[in-house]
Design an enzyme around this catalytic site. Sequence first.
Site, mmCIF file in Angstrom:
data_model
loop_
_atom_site.group_PDB
_atom_site.id
_atom_site.type_symbol
_atom_site.label_atom_id
_atom_site.label_comp_id
_atom_site.label_asym_id
_atom_site.label_seq_id
_atom_site.Cartn_x
_atom_site.Cartn_y
_atom_site.Cartn_z
ATOM 1 N N LYS A 51 11.469 -34.508 -18.720
ATOM 2 C CA LYS A 51 11.076 -35.380 -19.841
ATOM 3 C C LYS A 51 11.759 -34.795 -21.081
ATOM 4 O O LYS A 51 11.305 -33.808 -21.634
ATOM 5 C CB LYS A 51 9.554 -35.377 -19.998
ATOM 6 C CG LYS A 51 8.964 -36.588 -20.717
ATOM 7 C CD LYS A 51 9.439 -36.810 -22.122
ATOM 8 C CE LYS A 51 8.758 -35.970 -23.172
ATOM 9 N NZ LYS A 51 9.333 -36.198 -24.532
ATOM 10 N N GLY A 73 10.458 -40.752 -22.777
ATOM 11 C CA GLY A 73 9.173 -41.194 -23.313
ATOM 12 C C GLY A 73 8.643 -40.238 -24.361
ATOM 13 O O GLY A 73 9.268 -39.219 -24.667
ATOM 14 N N GLY A 76 6.124 -37.497 -26.061
ATOM 15 C CA GLY A 76 5.462 -36.297 -25.583
ATOM 16 C C GLY A 76 3.999 -36.492 -25.268
ATOM 17 O O GLY A 76 3.524 -36.094 -24.204
ATOM 18 N N GLY A 110 5.018 -36.943 -21.613
ATOM 19 C CA GLY A 110 4.977 -35.478 -21.473
ATOM 20 C C GLY A 110 3.619 -35.021 -20.982
ATOM 21 O O GLY A 110 3.496 -34.223 -20.046
ATOM 22 N N GLU A 143 8.788 -21.494 -23.630
ATOM 23 C CA GLU A 143 9.766 -20.975 -24.589
ATOM 24 C C GLU A 143 9.425 -21.631 -25.918
ATOM 25 O O GLU A 143 9.636 -22.831 -26.090
ATOM 26 C CB GLU A 143 11.193 -21.351 -24.171
ATOM 27 C CG GLU A 143 11.667 -20.731 -22.868
ATOM 28 C CD GLU A 143 12.001 -19.250 -22.998
ATOM 29 O OE1 GLU A 143 12.025 -18.724 -24.118
ATOM 30 O OE2 GLU A 143 12.229 -18.631 -21.946
ATOM 31 N N CYS A 155 15.894 -22.072 -32.488
ATOM 32 C CA CYS A 155 14.609 -21.386 -32.362
ATOM 33 C C CYS A 155 14.740 -19.877 -32.570
ATOM 34 O O CYS A 155 13.844 -19.245 -33.092
ATOM 35 C CB CYS A 155 13.994 -21.666 -31.004
ATOM 36 S SG CYS A 155 15.097 -21.281 -29.652
ATOM 37 N N GLU A 200 7.681 -21.060 -39.014
ATOM 38 C CA GLU A 200 8.995 -21.537 -38.602
ATOM 39 C C GLU A 200 9.359 -22.756 -39.434
ATOM 40 O O GLU A 200 8.610 -23.728 -39.476
ATOM 41 C CB GLU A 200 8.923 -21.894 -37.123
ATOM 42 C CG GLU A 200 10.238 -22.227 -36.525
ATOM 43 C CD GLU A 200 10.134 -22.373 -35.011
ATOM 44 O OE1 GLU A 200 9.192 -23.021 -34.539
ATOM 45 O OE2 GLU A 200 10.991 -21.819 -34.320
#
Length: 470
Positions: free
Chosen positions: A170, A201, A203, A207, A245, A279, A377
């Site tokens: 996904k 699609g 999340g 997801g 991750e 990231c 972040e």
Amino acid sequence: MKAHDGMYIGGRWRPAGTSDTIAVINPADERVIAEVPAGGAADVDAAVRAARAALPGWAATPPGARGAFLGALHDAMVDREEEFARTLVAELGAPARFAARVQTRAPIAALATYAELAATHPFEERVANSTVLLEPVGVVAAITPWNYPVSMIVSKVAPALAAGCTIVLKPAEDTPLTALLFAECVDAAGLPAGVVNVVTGYGHVAGQALAEHEGVDHISFTGSTAVGRKIGALAGGAIKSVSLELGGKSANVILPSADLPRAVAAGVGHVMANSGQTCYAWTRMLVHSDRYEEAVELARRDLSGYAVGDPAAAGTRVGPVVSAKQRERVRGYIAKGVEEGARLVAGGTEAPHATGYFVAPTLFADVTSDMTIAQEEIFGPVLSVLRYEDEEDAVRIANDTVYGLHGGVWADTEEEAVAFARRMDTGRVDINGGDFNTLAPFGGYKQSGVGREMGTYGLHEYLQTKSLQL
Ligand code: NAP
Ligand code: MG
């Protein structure tokens, strides 16, 4: 505009079970470039069933033969390399050169390493009177983010296939086109039906349905820590294995003995790459107070060389961020930095272009570790420079984060830098600008995640052990 009306399930393009669609927008000009189906629970269910049905056959395929399929997939991707790069410019806004080299060629090369690993890795080992069999973990749900679309797909699909697992992918809603292109490559490579399935699609719909599906044995998720927390909880409840991750807030520590111009230039480049959406980017630069102002001035000068604009244009080094939502988020953090007393040296909240989701490359000095911009972040082209007084202080600041994905250390000698790196609570550290290595484990300490990707470490995420006592 290109309309995709199917998803790749069970080796064919199957019409979506819903009529909902996702509009894919080019972030450089805000135009709709494509529509893809917004898959629902029925599509996810069909894909998981297809993956389950394909599992026994794929798991029983000798690893060398699985490697040969990976080799064919590699070749199919090489054939479409330019199309991948062009699609990344269009759906993500990645500058063309970066899209071609880092976002396309590098993952295709990484795929080749798994073709070889499948053929050569020992899938059993001897421990005293036992034989340990390394068997595929089963059906894998791969949920990927938008920032490195092809890399994230390859870093899950390649080891999973090498291990003998089947997959339902996904991709992120913002970058589904490269995933559909990847499905075309899977098809062209002649992988058995159902071994790789792609469901586009949202999340919270597709997801979520995928992560919850009882036909899924392992979830491999890359994305935000907020969603990762949910996925981890869900996997825990169902006793499924999971790799996560997640986010990062990595420190680039420039020790007093370092080559300052070189370390600063590399640090600026690390953050500006992919228009600030990496990231593992070194978003916090740590400099000794004696050389602090010199470093800030060097960073300001380096940053002025990062031309912002049309990602398709040759000279562009920073493109737009992926979506209007991300642009607002990044601008919000810049405003917060100013509000909390950081010194704005370059950039700011002002949009450099009227159209497109552009953010000016931004440099903050006098950032302290308690500020929001040093803790959260940002995921945009924003660099913070922090000051330390001595080595203990530098260690404390470098580790003063809930994250631990990556880092950099610069010193006159490798020994000095390595000694510092040992004290960092993070999964990966580049010593004096050491090159990215796709065979070395990639993953986070603390809230940056659970598990490792790349090389044999990545392969082991998709294997479970069975010991036979002889
Ligand atoms: P995200 O919002 O967490 O989304 C990641 C993926 O999860 C997308 O496919 C998303 O679908 C899906 N998703 C969202 N909610 C879900 C739910 N409730 N259940 C199941 N799946 C769900 O992250 P993002 O904004 O796309 O990506 C940026 C983040 O990824 C950053 O925090 C970055 O640090 C992290 N990242 C980490 C690594 C790493 O290796 N550590 C690499 C790249 C990125 P939608 O797209 O439809 O929302
Ligand atoms: Mg998202």
